[in-house]
Design an enzyme around this catalytic site. Structure first.
Site, PDB file in Angstrom:
ATOM      1  N   GLY A  71     -24.662  24.402   3.070  1.00 12.42           N
ATOM      2  CA  GLY A  71     -25.966  24.469   2.408  1.00 12.42           C
ATOM      3  C   GLY A  71     -26.637  25.825   2.579  1.00 12.42           C
ATOM      4  O   GLY A  71     -27.258  26.348   1.649  1.00 12.42           O
ATOM      5  N   THR A  72     -26.510  26.397   3.760  1.00 11.73           N
ATOM      6  CA  THR A  72     -27.158  27.686   4.026  1.00 11.73           C
ATOM      7  C   THR A  72     -26.618  28.762   3.091  1.00 11.73           C
ATOM      8  O   THR A  72     -27.384  29.492   2.453  1.00 11.73           O
ATOM      9  CB  THR A  72     -26.926  28.091   5.506  1.00 11.73           C
ATOM     10  OG1 THR A  72     -27.507  27.082   6.333  1.00 11.73           O
ATOM     11  CG2 THR A  72     -27.544  29.436   5.819  1.00 11.73           C
ATOM     12  N   GLN A 179     -30.490  17.440   1.151  1.00 13.33           N
ATOM     13  CA  GLN A 179     -30.879  16.154   1.749  1.00 13.33           C
ATOM     14  C   GLN A 179     -30.900  14.999   0.753  1.00 13.33           C
ATOM     15  O   GLN A 179     -30.930  13.842   1.172  1.00 13.33           O
ATOM     16  CB  GLN A 179     -32.264  16.274   2.420  1.00 13.33           C
ATOM     17  CG  GLN A 179     -32.274  17.132   3.666  1.00 13.33           C
ATOM     18  CD  GLN A 179     -31.473  16.529   4.827  1.00 13.33           C
ATOM     19  OE1 GLN A 179     -31.072  15.364   4.817  1.00 13.33           O
ATOM     20  NE2 GLN A 179     -31.215  17.349   5.834  1.00 13.33           N
ATOM     21  N   SER A 199     -24.451  20.121   0.627  1.00  8.88           N
ATOM     22  CA  SER A 199     -23.711  20.372   1.859  1.00  8.88           C
ATOM     23  C   SER A 199     -22.896  19.137   2.222  1.00  8.88           C
ATOM     24  O   SER A 199     -23.423  18.022   2.229  1.00  8.88           O
ATOM     25  CB  SER A 199     -24.716  20.695   2.974  1.00  8.88           C
ATOM     26  OG  SER A 199     -24.055  20.776   4.211  1.00  8.88           O
ATOM     27  N   HIS A 201     -21.555  18.124   5.135  1.00 11.55           N
ATOM     28  CA  HIS A 201     -21.723  17.373   6.395  1.00 11.55           C
ATOM     29  C   HIS A 201     -22.953  16.471   6.398  1.00 11.55           C
ATOM     30  O   HIS A 201     -23.148  15.697   7.339  1.00 11.55           O
ATOM     31  CB  HIS A 201     -21.697  18.312   7.610  1.00 11.55           C
ATOM     32  CG  HIS A 201     -22.930  19.106   7.861  1.00 11.55           C
ATOM     33  ND1 HIS A 201     -23.870  18.758   8.795  1.00 11.55           N
ATOM     34  CD2 HIS A 201     -23.387  20.265   7.305  1.00 11.55           C
ATOM     35  CE1 HIS A 201     -24.838  19.665   8.820  1.00 11.55           C
ATOM     36  NE2 HIS A 201     -24.563  20.589   7.916  1.00 11.55           N
ATOM     37  N   THR A 238     -10.504  33.428   1.027  1.00 13.80           N
ATOM     38  CA  THR A 238      -9.603  32.283   0.867  1.00 13.80           C
ATOM     39  C   THR A 238     -10.366  30.994   1.154  1.00 13.80           C
ATOM     40  O   THR A 238     -11.061  30.893   2.166  1.00 13.80           O
ATOM     41  CB  THR A 238      -8.405  32.412   1.830  1.00 13.80           C
ATOM     42  OG1 THR A 238      -7.737  33.642   1.512  1.00 13.80           O
ATOM     43  CG2 THR A 238      -7.436  31.249   1.690  1.00 13.80           C
ATOM     44  N   CYS A 326     -36.494  23.945  18.238  1.00 12.24           N
ATOM     45  CA  CYS A 326     -36.179  24.668  19.464  1.00 12.24           C
ATOM     46  C   CYS A 326     -35.435  25.943  19.102  1.00 12.24           C
ATOM     47  O   CYS A 326     -34.356  25.891  18.526  1.00 12.24           O
ATOM     48  CB  CYS A 326     -35.299  23.795  20.350  1.00 12.24           C
ATOM     49  SG  CYS A 326     -35.059  24.519  21.952  1.00 12.24           S
TER      50      CYS A 326
HETATM   51  C1  LIG Z   1     -32.748  20.967   3.191  1.00  9.90           C
HETATM   52  C2  LIG Z   1     -31.621  21.695   3.863  1.00  9.90           C
HETATM   53  N1  LIG Z   1     -31.113  22.805   3.300  1.00  9.90           N
HETATM   54  C3  LIG Z   1     -30.103  23.471   3.855  1.00  9.90           C
HETATM   55  C4  LIG Z   1     -29.528  23.071   5.035  1.00  9.90           C
HETATM   56  C5  LIG Z   1     -28.396  23.865   5.626  1.00  9.90           C
HETATM   57  O1  LIG Z   1     -27.172  23.218   5.395  1.00  9.90           O
HETATM   58  P1  LIG Z   1     -25.874  23.608   6.268  1.00  9.90           P
HETATM   59  O2  LIG Z   1     -26.075  22.999   7.615  1.00  9.90           O
HETATM   60  O3  LIG Z   1     -24.734  23.011   5.516  1.00  9.90           O
HETATM   61  O4  LIG Z   1     -25.803  25.088   6.297  1.00  9.90           O
HETATM   62  C6  LIG Z   1     -30.038  21.929   5.672  1.00  9.90           C
HETATM   63  C7  LIG Z   1     -29.484  21.496   6.975  1.00  9.90           C
HETATM   64  O5  LIG Z   1     -30.140  20.857   7.762  1.00  9.90           O
HETATM   65  C8  LIG Z   1     -31.103  21.216   5.066  1.00  9.90           C
HETATM   66  O6  LIG Z   1     -31.626  20.115   5.627  1.00  9.90           O
END
Ligand SMILES: Cc1ncc(COP(=O)(O)O)c(C=O)c1O
Length: 386
Positions: A71-72, A179, A199, A201, A238, A326
């Site tokens: 996601g990031t 989410q 994402s 996970h 890759t 944290c």
């Molecule tokens: C709303 C949202 N965006 C992005 C992310 C980041 O996703 P990832 O952990 O796959 O980088 C999260 C992770 O908690 C999230 O809750």
């Protein structure tokens, strides 16, 4: 005693079928999908299948899915990619303060590079003010990035209305749906959204893999990761084949089970809230009461520190999270909750319970019983000390 995991907005357990599908790609099926020989073709076929599975979950076209490291990266790719691609057209980006740091920190970096970043105000539930959004769009606005669902309180943003507004004003719209995907229907065919992050996970797939949906016809983004021509030159490197294969299977399971999962989560959420309201006094709930994720409950108990309660619950085998973040060893109130004008002392009381498809009614009973006992105990100790 079995532990009870109630932190699914942080991450989810990998589904056994996902793991099973991934394993061969750590073994004999190790080919590079860019290789033309049989080992490479085998990996390519499974990766294409995964792309179709992820696309099907979103009702997108497989060509509109770019695999990323999560996601990031998807969020960064959208924000930096649009900024670089459209900098000749404008330098103004709109977002809001309740976004994930993957958006906020990318925007902060762009601000250092001379882009203008404005944040749209949110109400006490974390919902954006559409009238304010309309006012702050300018001729120079190139991107609106507003999340679909907030991870802390579960509030849903009106992405249909935001997207329509963006379209009217000729501005690209990206939404972080990390989410919401797999918890509620997110079908891009019906949505005025140009880019959408997800994402693996967060939906019972492996960590370290995700995707950015880029609508056909969207201007080409400048790649965040330059390299070979992978992902149709949109993301070099890759591909993480085992993780992508697992992500595909997780997407397939989510698509098939979405209605059942969604109603199961809704029922558990209702049971949890009713159980707490019936058994505990001095409780406050955060986030929108109706327009919210079916799995998220954000709440605080008067006079009870969230960190203390979280640790006490953990000792009982129950995993939840708090409203504080944290970082660098210090605990600070979440910026998102502050933007919702939640007072610092209240933020310190917040715990977040995020349910998942494997949770049961019996577990919720145990959690309510536990909360009753622990909250009472902590309050009693606080009263003795003060
Ligand atoms: C709303 C949202 N965006 C992005 C992310 C980041 O996703 P990832 O952990 O796959 O980088 C999260 C992770 O908690 C999230 O809750």
């Amino acid at each position: 005693m079995n532990s009870i995991y109630l932190d699914h907005n942080a991450t989810t357990p990998v589904h056994p079928k996902v793991l099973e599908a991934m394993l061969p790609f750590y073994g004999d099926s190790f080919g590079n999908p860019s290789s033309s020989h049989s080992k490479g073709r085998e990996a390519r076929v499974k990766m294409d299948e995964a792309r179709e599975q992820v696309a099907a979950l979103l009702q997108a076209h497989p060509g509109e899915i770019v695999f990323t490291s999560g996601g990031t990266e998807s969020d960064n790719m959208a924000v930096y990619g649009v900024a670089q691609a459209l900098r000749g057209k404008g330098n103004h980006i709109l977002t809001c303060k309740t976004e994930h740091p993957a958006i906020l920190n990318a925007c902060a970096e762009l601000a250092r590079q001379g882009f203008e970043i404005d944040t749209v105000s949110v109400d006490r539930y974390g919902k954006i003010d559409l009238a304010h959004l309309q006012e702050v769009i300018t001729e120079k606005t190139i991107l609106i990035t507003i999340q679909h669902a907030n991870s802390e309180v579960g509030t849903l943003q009106p992405i249909q209305a935001i997207g329509e507004l963006a379209r009217e004003r000729g501005v690209l719209f990206h939404t972080d749906a990390v989410q919401s995907v797999a918890k509620i229907p997110v079908q891009v065919a019906d949505l005025p959204v140009d880019m959408l992050s997800l994402s693996s996970h967060k939906m019972y797939g492996p960590k370290g893999v995700g995707a950015l949906y880029i609508k056909k016809g969207c201007p080409a983004l400048v790649p965040l990761v330059a390299g070979g021509g992978q992902e149709k030159k949109r993301r070099g490197g890759t591909e993480n084949v085992p993780a992508i294969v697992g992500f595909g299977v997780a997407a397939d399971i989510a698509r098939v089970g979405l209605d059942d999962d969604s109603s199961h989560l809704k029922a558990l959420r209702k049971q949890l809230i009713a159980g707490i309201q019936d058994n505990l006094a001095g409780v406050e709930f955060f986030g929108h009461p109706d327009e919210c994720l079916p799995n998220t409950v954000s709440l605080g108990f008067e006079g009870v520190e969230g960190q203390t309660l979280m640790i006490r619950l953990d000792l009982e085998g129950i995993c939840v999270s708090t409203g504080t973040a944290c970082s660098s060893g210090s605990i600070s109130p979440s910026d998102g909750l502050r933007a919702m004008q939640v007072a610092a002392d209240k933020i310190n009381q917040i715990i977040r319970i995020s349910l998942g498809r494997n949770n049961t009614e019996q577990e919720i009973h145990r959690v309510v019983d536990c909360l009753k006992r622990l909250v009472g105990d902590i309050r009693q100790k606080v009263a003795v000390v003060s």
